[in-house]
Design a protein around this motif. Structure first.
Motif, PDB file in Angstrom:
ATOM      1  N   LEU A 196     -17.577  -6.436   2.865  1.00 45.25           N
ATOM      2  CA  LEU A 196     -17.885  -5.614   1.773  1.00 45.25           C
ATOM      3  C   LEU A 196     -18.462  -4.133   2.170  1.00 45.25           C
ATOM      4  O   LEU A 196     -17.990  -3.233   1.460  1.00 45.25           O
ATOM      5  N   SER A 197     -18.452  -3.945   3.429  1.00 44.29           N
ATOM      6  CA  SER A 197     -18.645  -2.580   4.175  1.00 44.29           C
ATOM      7  C   SER A 197     -17.433  -2.091   4.235  1.00 44.29           C
ATOM      8  O   SER A 197     -17.539  -1.003   4.327  1.00 44.29           O
ATOM      9  N   ARG A 198     -16.235  -2.789   4.059  1.00 40.98           N
ATOM     10  CA  ARG A 198     -14.996  -2.109   4.225  1.00 40.98           C
ATOM     11  C   ARG A 198     -14.726  -1.046   3.229  1.00 40.98           C
ATOM     12  O   ARG A 198     -15.026  -1.134   1.911  1.00 40.98           O
ATOM     13  N   PRO A 199     -14.225   0.365   3.583  1.00 40.52           N
ATOM     14  CA  PRO A 199     -13.819   1.481   2.461  1.00 40.52           C
ATOM     15  C   PRO A 199     -12.889   0.859   1.577  1.00 40.52           C
ATOM     16  O   PRO A 199     -11.990   0.310   1.970  1.00 40.52           O
ATOM     17  N   VAL A 200     -13.076   1.088   0.537  1.00 37.23           N
ATOM     18  CA  VAL A 200     -11.971   0.805  -0.748  1.00 37.23           C
ATOM     19  C   VAL A 200     -11.962   1.959  -1.425  1.00 37.23           C
ATOM     20  O   VAL A 200     -12.843   2.791  -1.592  1.00 37.23           O
ATOM     21  N   PRO A 201     -10.891   2.244  -2.203  1.00 36.85           N
ATOM     22  CA  PRO A 201     -10.577   3.434  -2.845  1.00 36.85           C
ATOM     23  C   PRO A 201     -11.200   3.312  -4.117  1.00 36.85           C
ATOM     24  O   PRO A 201     -11.454   2.490  -4.660  1.00 36.85           O
ATOM     25  N   GLU A 202     -11.658   4.522  -4.782  1.00 39.88           N
ATOM     26  CA  GLU A 202     -12.250   4.662  -6.082  1.00 39.88           C
ATOM     27  C   GLU A 202     -11.343   3.989  -7.159  1.00 39.88           C
ATOM     28  O   GLU A 202     -11.634   3.483  -8.033  1.00 39.88           O
ATOM     29  N   PRO A 257      -0.424  -2.649   6.905  1.00 43.31           N
ATOM     30  CA  PRO A 257      -1.222  -1.418   7.611  1.00 43.31           C
ATOM     31  C   PRO A 257      -1.439  -0.516   6.622  1.00 43.31           C
ATOM     32  O   PRO A 257      -1.063   0.073   5.586  1.00 43.31           O
ATOM     33  N   GLY A 258      -2.788   0.196   7.005  1.00 41.30           N
ATOM     34  CA  GLY A 258      -3.067   1.258   6.040  1.00 41.30           C
ATOM     35  C   GLY A 258      -3.431   0.891   4.564  1.00 41.30           C
ATOM     36  O   GLY A 258      -3.346   1.641   3.874  1.00 41.30           O
ATOM     37  N   SER A 259      -3.876  -0.405   4.516  1.00 44.34           N
ATOM     38  CA  SER A 259      -4.338  -0.872   3.276  1.00 44.34           C
ATOM     39  C   SER A 259      -5.485  -0.244   2.739  1.00 44.34           C
ATOM     40  O   SER A 259      -6.048  -0.670   1.424  1.00 44.34           O
ATOM     41  N   ASP A 260      -6.336   0.471   3.590  1.00 46.87           N
ATOM     42  CA  ASP A 260      -7.517   0.717   2.914  1.00 46.87           C
ATOM     43  C   ASP A 260      -7.602   1.811   1.775  1.00 46.87           C
ATOM     44  O   ASP A 260      -8.790   2.000   0.978  1.00 46.87           O
ATOM     45  N   GLY A 261      -6.629   2.325   2.023  1.00 49.84           N
ATOM     46  CA  GLY A 261      -6.575   3.391   0.637  1.00 49.84           C
ATOM     47  C   GLY A 261      -5.592   3.008  -0.613  1.00 49.84           C
ATOM     48  O   GLY A 261      -5.331   3.723  -1.480  1.00 49.84           O
ATOM     49  N   SER A 262      -5.545   1.480  -0.596  1.00 46.63           N
ATOM     50  CA  SER A 262      -4.675   0.700  -1.658  1.00 46.63           C
ATOM     51  C   SER A 262      -5.724   0.213  -2.234  1.00 46.63           C
ATOM     52  O   SER A 262      -6.426  -0.614  -2.039  1.00 46.63           O
ATOM     53  N   VAL A 263      -5.187  -0.038  -3.545  1.00 47.43           N
ATOM     54  CA  VAL A 263      -6.100  -0.999  -4.707  1.00 47.43           C
ATOM     55  C   VAL A 263      -5.536  -2.473  -4.336  1.00 47.43           C
ATOM     56  O   VAL A 263      -6.308  -3.288  -4.501  1.00 47.43           O
ATOM     57  N   SER A 288       0.876  -1.192   0.149  1.00 47.11           N
ATOM     58  CA  SER A 288      -0.007   0.044   0.009  1.00 47.11           C
ATOM     59  C   SER A 288       0.873   1.263  -0.022  1.00 47.11           C
ATOM     60  O   SER A 288       0.804   2.120  -0.821  1.00 47.11           O
ATOM     61  N   ALA A 289       1.881   1.105   0.869  1.00 50.12           N
ATOM     62  CA  ALA A 289       2.823   2.325   0.805  1.00 50.12           C
ATOM     63  C   ALA A 289       3.421   2.615  -0.385  1.00 50.12           C
ATOM     64  O   ALA A 289       3.832   3.793  -0.976  1.00 50.12           O
ATOM     65  N   SER A 290       3.998   1.447  -0.940  1.00 47.94           N
ATOM     66  CA  SER A 290       4.463   1.515  -2.282  1.00 47.94           C
ATOM     67  C   SER A 290       3.678   2.175  -3.510  1.00 47.94           C
ATOM     68  O   SER A 290       4.149   2.983  -4.221  1.00 47.94           O
ATOM     69  N   GLU A 291       2.218   1.877  -3.171  1.00 50.14           N
ATOM     70  CA  GLU A 291       1.562   2.558  -4.419  1.00 50.14           C
ATOM     71  C   GLU A 291       1.280   3.781  -4.191  1.00 50.14           C
ATOM     72  O   GLU A 291       1.216   4.487  -5.078  1.00 50.14           O
ATOM     73  N   ARG A 292       1.161   4.271  -2.863  1.00 51.69           N
ATOM     74  CA  ARG A 292       1.150   5.596  -2.519  1.00 51.69           C
ATOM     75  C   ARG A 292       2.289   6.388  -2.940  1.00 51.69           C
ATOM     76  O   ARG A 292       2.084   7.705  -3.405  1.00 51.69           O
ATOM     77  N   MET A 293       3.271   5.999  -3.062  1.00 53.33           N
ATOM     78  CA  MET A 293       4.626   6.610  -3.510  1.00 53.33           C
ATOM     79  C   MET A 293       4.487   6.918  -4.959  1.00 53.33           C
ATOM     80  O   MET A 293       5.160   7.762  -5.746  1.00 53.33           O
ATOM     81  N   LEU A 294       3.690   6.128  -5.669  1.00 55.20           N
ATOM     82  CA  LEU A 294       3.673   6.340  -7.323  1.00 55.20           C
ATOM     83  C   LEU A 294       2.698   7.631  -7.450  1.00 55.20           C
ATOM     84  O   LEU A 294       2.869   8.153  -8.832  1.00 55.20           O
ATOM     85  N   GLU A 295       2.284   8.150  -6.636  1.00 54.77           N
ATOM     86  CA  GLU A 295       1.186   9.421  -6.905  1.00 54.77           C
ATOM     87  C   GLU A 295       2.035  10.487  -7.339  1.00 54.77           C
ATOM     88  O   GLU A 295       1.713  11.253  -8.225  1.00 54.77           O
ATOM     89  N   GLU A 296       3.301  10.935  -6.698  1.00 50.57           N
ATOM     90  CA  GLU A 296       4.311  11.909  -7.075  1.00 50.57           C
ATOM     91  C   GLU A 296       4.712  11.639  -8.713  1.00 50.57           C
ATOM     92  O   GLU A 296       4.464  12.669  -9.452  1.00 50.57           O
ATOM     93  N   PRO A 297       5.454  10.685  -8.934  1.00 51.21           N
ATOM     94  CA  PRO A 297       5.608  10.498 -10.303  1.00 51.21           C
ATOM     95  C   PRO A 297       4.418  10.431 -11.453  1.00 51.21           C
ATOM     96  O   PRO A 297       4.687  10.822 -12.420  1.00 51.21           O
ATOM     97  N   LEU A 298       3.468   9.881 -10.939  1.00 50.37           N
ATOM     98  CA  LEU A 298       2.340   9.905 -11.614  1.00 50.37           C
ATOM     99  C   LEU A 298       2.060  11.401 -12.137  1.00 50.37           C
ATOM    100  O   LEU A 298       1.494  11.779 -13.376  1.00 50.37           O
ATOM    101  N   ALA A 299       1.829  12.182 -10.970  1.00 45.56           N
ATOM    102  CA  ALA A 299       1.498  13.603 -11.168  1.00 45.56           C
ATOM    103  C   ALA A 299       2.501  14.342 -12.101  1.00 45.56           C
ATOM    104  O   ALA A 299       2.321  15.042 -12.935  1.00 45.56           O
ATOM    105  N   ALA A 300       3.829  14.191 -12.236  1.00 49.52           N
ATOM    106  CA  ALA A 300       4.931  14.494 -12.937  1.00 49.52           C
ATOM    107  C   ALA A 300       4.527  14.094 -14.290  1.00 49.52           C
ATOM    108  O   ALA A 300       4.883  14.807 -15.314  1.00 49.52           O
TER     109      ALA A 300
END
Length: 958
Positions: A687-693, A655-661, A443-455
């Motif tokens: 199914l009621s657990r929050p998942v990212p769009e 940890p904190g995987s709810d924001g990860s695909v 999950s943390a690895s995935e979040r680190m891709l946001e910056e290069p994706l924005a670039a």
């Protein structure tokens, strides 16, 4: 006290010398004693023992303590006036002398050395008055003066004490001083002058030996009198009585009971840490700085480096290290326990600690120190502006990975990223960090891709890093972002020269054709070992975004123009590839290739082995990925409880995987497993657990959407389920991932249409699935044939279900096989073949029970009328279109051997050839030979014609 208990013999010997000195004092012969020892080794206790003995003998005891907090002139001697037994006249005389001395000191603060006794001219009169008052008192009664922490006594008090000591030999006076060994604060003149006195003697207190430690542990804690136990405690305490007492107190506080005859580990807690800090800071400023330097340098510490770091000369360094060693705090240049080092570091001033680490990094780098050692100091300094720091930190990250320390590698790259000013290099560092972070947290690895994706979206990402970004996006299953990145990559590649093209190491794999037909193990068994998929030669064209994604997720690894099956290719990758950051993605793809090629039986042991290796190598992120795959493998084998357990492991690791695909993978397995088990509440909670769009733009979204649809279907929300299946199908088609082995959305939708009563649409979807590339997988074919039978005419249903059972027996999916057997049993029951129906239905029930599919078990039992406690069906006579058939021919017993009858009976129950072989401990070939002879002897053509009465005959044989 620890000192007296542990060191009885040495203490008795030392105390006997003090007692004799005191006896001579009583007869009018003054004595001077200096007690020396490291901090915590019993000096204070020795003084207390002397004062107690003297007071009991009627002597007047005057006590004082040196302290760095009060260095006022003559401040230590003023403590002598606090004794309640001191006569008032003497106290007034002493006070007057000290007041005069303090006044003289304020007028002239010169260093001692002019007078032989160490008293400067302005102090002589006051010192004479001080000596006269005490001398007069000592003529009348014995006087014992005890001064502890002599190294911290102010200079003026030392002058007066020395004047008294050198001019009072015939009085009833005993002066006992206690001083720390190797202290840099000792007064050389005072100590030298004492040595010149004929009535002077020195007592040296040593640390405990391990034998003395053992004695103390036995007498005080009741621990075993064992050399191993004593040595362990000795290693922690260093033989320092104060530290040993502290660790014993921590042991008692922890409530650890004595275990006789077994090794007992010491407990290191707050008391021990505080005792250590006390020893460090009571040893003096230089010694405490050296302790801080040793804590900062750690394994890199050396006398030379310590001296340069702290700007202390060689002699001071040697003396300070000797003091720490004498106190038992260090072994060489390392603290005896990591808690000691941590305590010293934590107690340091934060700014001092940062600066010391910064200078340590520079000194180590200048001296050719190890890369990782320098990097650790840069990390502890929390920043650097050295020009060599960024490349060094990147090298350190690679070394840390080689040692399986991914946390350190990530920390090095994060600091390098913060210190780097080059935008292109920063982008590469960020993407590299995201790749390494997979080891720890997908999950943390995935979040680190946001910056290069924005670039990338802002057209600011350097072309050299787009290829690796696409790799990571595909690895994380983020299909939509990968499509955009590949489009940008294609634009770059169209203008790139040969050297630039080499930077994109994934291009060759992307460009290969992944469209070879997928053949499942059942087909391979029918066609022979050469039934693998052929490969198309590597092509030089640039990949389209969709064909690239399809290739990345197909799991096939062709080798140019060679012909190699996906299973063989995947196994080859797994056999030759060590688990590293560079091979992690191919290894994951290879395991998935085995799964999607219909060989979960081959994928499972590989996955188990890789999970164990990831745990051993401190890579929880890798372990989470393999646990998620393992959950899907278990699901494809019908092991529902196991699947849910592996999915839980994957979710708990990250940890904190709810924001990860990534969450979509294990969640989908859990939902499918709970739904199949009939645990709808548990499935609903997941199914009621929050998942990212973003999940629904990723490969994981396909599985999650399908799982949600299966839950809706099971809970009778048919239209909602159909919508989920069709949505998953549209995404799979859009991304060119429409492969039944990966996502059997058509058979799912067909089930929904059957529930809605539209058999025609169901049959159309299933037929389309059977006609698609990839439908050669036995599991896909088996499920499709079962649904085709349900959607088709009754005349063909038994034949289609028989084929479905054969395919599913090859697939290894026991749950789907149970469903097919259940359908076949109901079909046979409807046609009046009650004996065969009961046998097959009983087999279906047992198989569903083994899978944990309780609801399916209940439905089978209710539909068939099986008993809840003994579901094995009763053997009934068979009937057919020409009337009743005999349960067993009269001559059956003479026709079949005992072995043939046992094999045939298991075949009647629906066991596969492999399962029969395993049950009877024979080979599959032997099973086939037995069945061939049974068919010939009974004049039948297939196992469907086997008489169910064979089981009854086998029961009689047994």
């Amino acid at each position: 006290m620890v000192f007296s208990s542990a060191r009885v013999r040495q203490f008795d010997a030392q105390f006997e010398r003090l007692r004799r000195t005191f006896s001579r004092c009583l007869s009018g012969e003054a004595g001077i004693v200096l007690v020396e020892g490291a901090v915590g080794c019993g000096k204070t206790h020795t003084l207390e023992a002397v004062t107690a003995h003297a007071a009991k003998a009627g002597a007047l005891v005057l006590k004082a303590y040196g302290t760095s907090a009060d260095r006022a002139p003559l401040g230590t001697l003023r403590q002598l006036l606090d004794s309640p037994r001191l006569p008032k006249a003497t106290a007034d005389h002493l006070r007057k002398a000290l007041d005069q001395g303090a006044l003289d000191a304020s007028q002239s603060r010169e260093t001692p050395g002019g007078d032989p006794a160490g008293v400067t001219q302005p102090h002589i009169q006051a010192a004479r008055e001080f000596r006269a008052a005490l001398y007069e008192l000592a003529l009348r009664e014995p006087v014992v003066i005890c001064v502890d922490e002599l190294q911290l006594v102010d200079a003026e008090s030392l002058q007066y004490l020395l004047y008294l000591a050198t001019r009072s030999r015939s009085a009833k006076l005993l002066m006992v001083f206690a001083q720390a060994t190797d202290s840099d604060q000792k007064d050389a003149v005072f100590n030298t002058e004492l040595l010149r006195q004929p009535n002077f003697q020195r007592l040296r207190l040593e640390r405990l030996s391990w034998e003395e430690t053992a004695h103390l542990l036995t007498t005080r804690l009741g621990l075993p009198d064992s050399a191993d136990v004593a040595y362990t405690w000795y290693e922690v305490s260093g033989g320092n009585p104060l530290l040993l007492r502290a660790v014993m107190d921590d042991y008692r506080t922890a409530g650890a009971p004595p275990r006789h005859g077994r090794a007992v580990e010491p407990v290191v807690g707050d008391m021990f840490v505080q005792a250590v800090l006390t020893c460090v800071y009571r040893s003096g400023h230089t010694v405490s700085r050296l302790a801080e330097g040793i804590a900062v340098l750690g394994a890199s510490a050396s006398p030379e480096l310590l001296g340069r770091l702290l700007r202390i000369g060689p002699a001071g360094t040697r003396r300070g290290v000797a003091a720490l060693d004498a106190a038992g705090l260090v072994d060489g240049l390392a603290f005896r326990h990591p808690y000691v080092e941590a305590a010293v570091l934590e107690d340091m001033d934060p700014e001092v600690r940062l600066d010391m680490n910064r200078r340590a990094a520079v000194l180590l780098h200048q001296g050719g120190g190890g890369t990782l050692a320098v990097a650790r100091h840069l990390l502890a300094a929390q920043g650097t502006d050295e020009p060599w720091a960024v490349p060094l930190l990147r090298d350190a990250a690679q070394q840390a990975l080689a040692e399986d320390d991914a946390k350190l590698a990530v920390a090095c790259l994060e600091l390098a990223y913060a210190a780097c000013q080059d935008e292109e290099l920063r982008a590469g560092i960020r993407i590299g960090t995201a790749g390494i972070m997979w080891r720890l947290n997908p999950s943390a690895s995935e979040r680190m891709l946001e910056e290069p994706l924005a670039a990338l979206c802002a057209d600011r990402l350097p072309a050299a890093h787009i290829g690796r970004l696409v790799e990571l996006l595909l690895a994380h299953g983020r299909i939509e972002e990968a499509r955009g990145a590949i489009g940008r990559l294609n634009a770059v590649m169209s203008n790139a020269g040969p050297t630039s093209m080499a930077q994109f190491r994934m291009t060759a794999r992307w460009a290969q054709d992944s469209g070879a037909p997928d053949r499942g193990p059942g087909a391979a068994a029918r066609q022979g070992e050469d039934g693998g998929a052929s490969r198309t030669p590597l092509r030089s064209r640039r990949p389209s975004s969709l064909s690239t994604i399809t290739a990345a997720f197909s799991g096939f690894f062709g080798r140019g123009g060679s012909e190699e099956s996906p299973v063989a290719a995947a196994e080859k990758v797994l056999e030759v590839s060590p688990l590293t950051d560079a091979t992690f993605e191919p290894i994951v793809n290879s395991v998935n290739a085995l799964v999607y090629a219909g060989r979960p039986d081959k994928a499972a042991p590989w996955c188990d082995s890789l999970m164990e290796e990831a745990e051993r190598r401190r890579a929880p992120g890798w372990r989470a990925i393999f646990a998620s795959i393992r959950a899907e493998i278990a699901l494809r084998q019908g092991n529902l409880v196991e699947s849910a357990a592996y999915a839980t492991i994957a979710l708990d690791i990250v940890p904190g995987s709810d924001g990860s695909v990534f969450i979509g993978g294990p969640l989908a397995s859990q939902i499918l497993a709970y739904t199949a088990m009939g645990k709808y509440d548990a499935a609903a909670r997941q199914l009621s657990r929050p998942v990212p769009e973003a999940l629904f733009k990723s490969i994981y979204g396909l599985g999650y959407t399908r799982a949600r649809g299966r839950y809706y279907l099971a809970t009778n929300r048919i239209n909602a389920a159909l919508g989920e299946f069709l949505m998953a199908g549209r995404l799979a088609q859009l991304w060119e991932l429409d492969q039944p082995a990966l996502l059997p959305w058509r058979s799912d939708a067909a089930e929904a249409w059957l529930e809605l009563g539209d058999r025609e649409k169901a049959a159309k979807l299933v037929s389309e699935q059977l006609a698609r590339k990839g439908a050669g997988d036995s599991r896909v074919r088996g499920v499709s044939l079962r649904l085709l039978a349900a959607a088709g005419d009754i005349e063909n249903r038994s034949r289609l279900l028989g084929q479905a059972v054969e395919e599913l027996q090859c697939s290894g999916d026991r749950l789907e096989l149970a469903r097919a057997l259940d359908d076949l049993g109901r079909t046979l029951r409807g046609s009046g073949e009650l004996g065969r129906a009961d046998a097959i239905t009983g087999r279906a029930w047992r198989m569903a029970k083994e899978c944990g599919a309780e609801e399916l078990c209940d439905r089978i039992r209710l539909d068939s009328g099986l008993e809840a406690r003994d579901p094995r069906p009763v053997v009934r006579p068979m009937s057919g279109p020409l009337g009743p058939k005999p349960a067993v021919p009269p001559t059956l017993g003479t026709k079949l051997s005992e072995s043939e009858a046992r094999v045939a009976a298991l075949a009647v129950d629906g066991y596969t050839n492999r399962e029969i072989a395993a049950s009877l401990f024979i080979t599959i070939s032997t099973v086939e030979q037995h069945l061939t002879r049974v068919y010939r002897k009974l004049n039948i053509r297939s196992r469907q014609q086997l008489p169910t009465a064979l089981r009854a005959q086998v029961d009689e044989i047994a």
